[in-house]
Each structure stands twice: as structure tokens, then as C-alpha cells.
Design an enzyme around this catalytic site. Sequence first.
Site, PDB file in Angstrom:
ATOM      1  N   LYS A  12      44.821  51.141  46.960  1.00  0.00           N
ATOM      2  CA  LYS A  12      44.549  49.921  46.178  1.00  0.00           C
ATOM      3  C   LYS A  12      43.157  50.038  45.575  1.00  0.00           C
ATOM      4  O   LYS A  12      42.177  50.261  46.281  1.00  0.00           O
ATOM      5  CB  LYS A  12      44.641  48.696  47.091  1.00  0.00           C
ATOM      6  CG  LYS A  12      44.790  47.398  46.330  1.00  0.00           C
ATOM      7  CD  LYS A  12      46.169  47.252  45.685  1.00  0.00           C
ATOM      8  CE  LYS A  12      47.099  46.374  46.490  1.00  0.00           C
ATOM      9  NZ  LYS A  12      48.489  46.491  46.053  1.00  0.00           N
ATOM     10  N   THR A  57      49.835  50.546  49.668  1.00  0.00           N
ATOM     11  CA  THR A  57      48.534  50.180  49.091  1.00  0.00           C
ATOM     12  C   THR A  57      48.165  48.757  49.509  1.00  0.00           C
ATOM     13  O   THR A  57      46.995  48.430  49.675  1.00  0.00           O
ATOM     14  CB  THR A  57      48.537  50.286  47.556  1.00  0.00           C
ATOM     15  OG1 THR A  57      49.437  49.326  47.021  1.00  0.00           O
ATOM     16  CG2 THR A  57      48.935  51.676  47.090  1.00  0.00           C
ATOM     17  N   ASP A  58      49.186  47.925  49.678  1.00  0.00           N
ATOM     18  CA  ASP A  58      48.923  46.546  50.105  1.00  0.00           C
ATOM     19  C   ASP A  58      48.218  46.516  51.465  1.00  0.00           C
ATOM     20  O   ASP A  58      47.333  45.692  51.695  1.00  0.00           O
ATOM     21  CB  ASP A  58      50.250  45.780  50.172  1.00  0.00           C
ATOM     22  CG  ASP A  58      50.029  44.297  50.381  1.00  0.00           C
ATOM     23  OD1 ASP A  58      49.458  43.653  49.478  1.00  0.00           O
ATOM     24  OD2 ASP A  58      50.386  43.781  51.458  1.00  0.00           O
ATOM     25  N   PHE A 166      35.469  20.186  46.250  1.00  0.00           N
ATOM     26  CA  PHE A 166      36.331  19.748  45.149  1.00  0.00           C
ATOM     27  C   PHE A 166      37.567  19.101  45.751  1.00  0.00           C
ATOM     28  O   PHE A 166      38.393  19.764  46.357  1.00  0.00           O
ATOM     29  CB  PHE A 166      36.717  20.923  44.237  1.00  0.00           C
ATOM     30  CG  PHE A 166      37.464  20.483  43.005  1.00  0.00           C
ATOM     31  CD1 PHE A 166      36.836  19.730  42.014  1.00  0.00           C
ATOM     32  CD2 PHE A 166      38.807  20.789  42.836  1.00  0.00           C
ATOM     33  CE1 PHE A 166      37.525  19.310  40.887  1.00  0.00           C
ATOM     34  CE2 PHE A 166      39.507  20.375  41.700  1.00  0.00           C
ATOM     35  CZ  PHE A 166      38.860  19.635  40.727  1.00  0.00           C
ATOM     36  N   ARG A 183      33.225  25.176  49.610  1.00  0.00           N
ATOM     37  CA  ARG A 183      33.732  26.336  48.878  1.00  0.00           C
ATOM     38  C   ARG A 183      32.569  27.084  48.245  1.00  0.00           C
ATOM     39  O   ARG A 183      31.447  26.580  48.183  1.00  0.00           O
ATOM     40  CB  ARG A 183      34.738  25.893  47.797  1.00  0.00           C
ATOM     41  CG  ARG A 183      34.117  25.073  46.694  1.00  0.00           C
ATOM     42  CD  ARG A 183      35.092  24.752  45.551  1.00  0.00           C
ATOM     43  NE  ARG A 183      34.385  24.064  44.470  1.00  0.00           N
ATOM     44  CZ  ARG A 183      34.918  23.762  43.290  1.00  0.00           C
ATOM     45  NH1 ARG A 183      36.180  24.066  43.015  1.00  0.00           N
ATOM     46  NH2 ARG A 183      34.192  23.150  42.366  1.00  0.00           N
ATOM     47  N   GLN A 232      32.039  20.490  36.719  1.00  0.00           N
ATOM     48  CA  GLN A 232      31.676  19.563  35.642  1.00  0.00           C
ATOM     49  C   GLN A 232      30.381  18.822  35.988  1.00  0.00           C
ATOM     50  O   GLN A 232      29.493  18.643  35.152  1.00  0.00           O
ATOM     51  CB  GLN A 232      32.810  18.534  35.437  1.00  0.00           C
ATOM     52  CG  GLN A 232      34.069  19.073  34.792  1.00  0.00           C
ATOM     53  CD  GLN A 232      35.085  19.656  35.770  1.00  0.00           C
ATOM     54  OE1 GLN A 232      34.725  20.165  36.836  1.00  0.00           O
ATOM     55  NE2 GLN A 232      36.353  19.603  35.393  1.00  0.00           N
ATOM     56  N   ASN A 258      34.761  28.983  35.932  1.00  0.00           N
ATOM     57  CA  ASN A 258      34.764  28.827  37.390  1.00  0.00           C
ATOM     58  C   ASN A 258      35.231  30.151  37.989  1.00  0.00           C
ATOM     59  O   ASN A 258      36.419  30.468  37.965  1.00  0.00           O
ATOM     60  CB  ASN A 258      35.705  27.671  37.773  1.00  0.00           C
ATOM     61  CG  ASN A 258      35.534  27.235  39.207  1.00  0.00           C
ATOM     62  OD1 ASN A 258      34.813  27.882  39.971  1.00  0.00           O
ATOM     63  ND2 ASN A 258      36.202  26.154  39.578  1.00  0.00           N
ATOM     64  N   HIS A 260      36.483  31.961  40.504  1.00  0.00           N
ATOM     65  CA  HIS A 260      37.113  31.550  41.757  1.00  0.00           C
ATOM     66  C   HIS A 260      36.933  32.579  42.868  1.00  0.00           C
ATOM     67  O   HIS A 260      37.104  33.776  42.652  1.00  0.00           O
ATOM     68  CB  HIS A 260      38.613  31.314  41.545  1.00  0.00           C
ATOM     69  CG  HIS A 260      38.906  30.257  40.537  1.00  0.00           C
ATOM     70  ND1 HIS A 260      38.537  28.942  40.702  1.00  0.00           N
ATOM     71  CD2 HIS A 260      39.519  30.309  39.333  1.00  0.00           C
ATOM     72  CE1 HIS A 260      38.926  28.234  39.653  1.00  0.00           C
ATOM     73  NE2 HIS A 260      39.521  29.046  38.791  1.00  0.00           N
TER      74      HIS A 260
HETATM   75  O1  LIG Z   1      34.932  22.249  39.837  1.00  0.00           O
HETATM   76  C1  LIG Z   1      36.140  22.268  39.541  1.00  0.00           C
HETATM   77  N1  LIG Z   1      36.574  21.536  38.496  1.00  0.00           N
HETATM   78  C2  LIG Z   1      37.882  21.502  38.120  1.00  0.00           C
HETATM   79  O2  LIG Z   1      38.280  20.798  37.123  1.00  0.00           O
HETATM   80  C3  LIG Z   1      38.782  22.285  38.865  1.00  0.00           C
HETATM   81  N2  LIG Z   1      40.128  22.501  38.773  1.00  0.00           N
HETATM   82  C4  LIG Z   1      40.460  23.363  39.763  1.00  0.00           C
HETATM   83  O3  LIG Z   1      41.614  23.798  39.967  1.00  0.00           O
HETATM   84  N3  LIG Z   1      39.361  23.704  40.502  1.00  0.00           N
HETATM   85  C5  LIG Z   1      38.306  23.043  39.956  1.00  0.00           C
HETATM   86  N4  LIG Z   1      36.985  23.034  40.277  1.00  0.00           N
END
Ligand SMILES: O=c1[nH]c(=O)c2[nH]c(=O)[nH]c2[nH]1
Length: 304
Positions: A12, A57-58, A166, A183, A232, A258, A260
Site C-alpha cells: 500500500k 496491501t490492505d 463540530f 477533533r 466557519q 477542511n 479532514h
Molecule cells: O467545521 C466544519 N464545518 C462544516 O460545515 C462541516 N461539515 C462537515 O461535514 N464537517 C464540518 N466541519
Amino acid sequence: MAHVLGQNQYGKAENRIVRVYRDSTRHEIKDLNVSVALSGDLDDVHLTGSNANCLPTDTTKNTVFAFAKEYGIESAEAFGITLARHFVDNNEPIHRARIRIEEYTWDRIRTPDSSSRFIGSEEVGHSFVRNGGEVRTSEISYDGESVQVISGLKDLVVMNSTNSEFWGYIKDRYTTLQEAYDRILATQVTARWKYSFRGQEGEAQPNWNRSYQHVRRHMLEAFAETYSYSLQQTLHAMGTRVLNNRAEVDEVRLELPNKHHFLVDLEPFGLKNENEVYYAADRMYGLIEGTVHREGVVPVIPVA
Ligand SMILES: O=c1[nH]c(=O)c2[nH]c(=O)[nH]c2[nH]1
């Protein structure tokens, strides 16, 4: 004519892993891109359809994430040695393992010492800015009467390893997102800000270089110091901080992807993931965009 199976390897590639050490309020992070390549007695896998000698590979991917928890990441080299030995020593058909690791390095974000804005600075234990790569931008327009200067930056990558939640969002039949109470918040800042400077006769130019450094600093400080309930909200805090501190700027526009970081489920390996091992996804990503401007100012920075 017979064909010969030559050199081959598999594994992987590009396991994007972020390991957070949260033993004190001064977090440490390791941010790696780990690629595994295994070779050995794999002719049958290619020639006969038998996968008896194939470690998926997983599994190599899972091993990378599980080892980050079990053994930690002291250094890329030590981590790579542990992985390479594991694959070869525990799988008879695997004779050779090559682990390639790219490591992304981060600096701590510092904010002014709370006792004085002018003497010293202190680091924020959970806020980081990625080394290098950021680009300064500017766009200057002149229509024969007035000048307009929009300065900016892009590719400024920042991360908070805590102080981000969030939850409380709309839930409909398509919602699967779990509410998050602690998070990682990471983004790659694109910012543009407009100066009130219009290039009129006798009007002094701002010190563009100084202003750039200050705007950048205020955005970093706001990112680090904001306890965030959404990206936001962080965006608004960053724009507001610039306007509050830099009189020469009257509009700020931010584009914040974002970036993730998903907690990796280590339960199947009998390990508990206490917000320590993350998979850093590069796409898809949420994209949060917005303008903050002074009251009475007509915003002009175009939507990208
Ligand atoms: O800070 C965030 N704003 C969002 O609008 C949003 N939407 C999401 O799925 N995660 C997040 N995180």
C-alpha cells in the site's frame, strides 16, 4: 515464446498518517506519508491465481496505522525499520520489504506573551504551522483614477490537534457524520485582503512587507487561540483579528479547505485509539469560504 516474470513488488502506497502525542498539554505530532513495497516468493500470485503467499496491501496499511499506536513514531527511520522487519520476519514468502517515508515537519504557532504584547512570545501547545511552501500573492489594479491593492497568501498549512468541536448540525436521512467533541482542525489557508489605499496624490503607501507579516501573524494567532465549533467560526475569527489590528486593511477573504483527519478504528487489532492515530485524507474536503469587511465598505475581492 515464453515470457519471464521479472522484478515485482507490491504494497500500500502513500499511507497518510498523523500521530498525535497528547501526554501533556504540549502536544507532539508526527505527520508521515508511508509507502510499503514487499517482494519475495510471489510468482504463483502472478502466474497461477493462488494468493496463498500474498499478504494483502490492505493489511500492510492496517499495520502502519496499528504500529503508530503500538510502537509510536520516534523517528521515520526507526518506524520504517520496525515495519520492514515485521513484514519479512512474520511472513515466510516475503523476503524483502521497502518502506519509503516522507515526513512533513511542523513548527509551533507562537502568540504574544500574555503578560505583554511586546516582550517575548509563548507557544500554543496544540497549534502548528507546516514548514515551507507558502506563497505570497498580490493583485494591483489601476483604472486611471485609483489604485486597488489586494494582497494575499496561499498554501499556509495549519493544524490544531485539539480545541475543535463540530456538533449540533442539521441531520437528515443522509447524515452519517458523527458529532465531534475533540477533533483535529487543519486547513490550507488561502487569504486575500484589500487595502484602503487608493493611490491618491499625497497618500502614503503602507509598508507592504511589514503589513504582510502582521496580517499573516494575526491570522495564525487567531487560528491558534480560537476554541472552534466550526471552521466557519475560525474563518470569522481570523478575518476579524486582521481588521481589528490592521487599520490599512478593510476587507479580508478566506478560503479554508477542511483537511479532514479521520480517527483510525484500531479496535479490530485490540487497540484503543484515544485521539492519537489519524488518517489524513487529501480529498474530498469541505471548503469553507467567506469575506469579513468593515461596515460601510463595499466588498470587492472576487469569489474564486
Ligand atoms: O467545521 C466544519 N464545518 C462544516 O460545515 C462541516 N461539515 C462537515 O461535514 N464537517 C464540518 N466541519
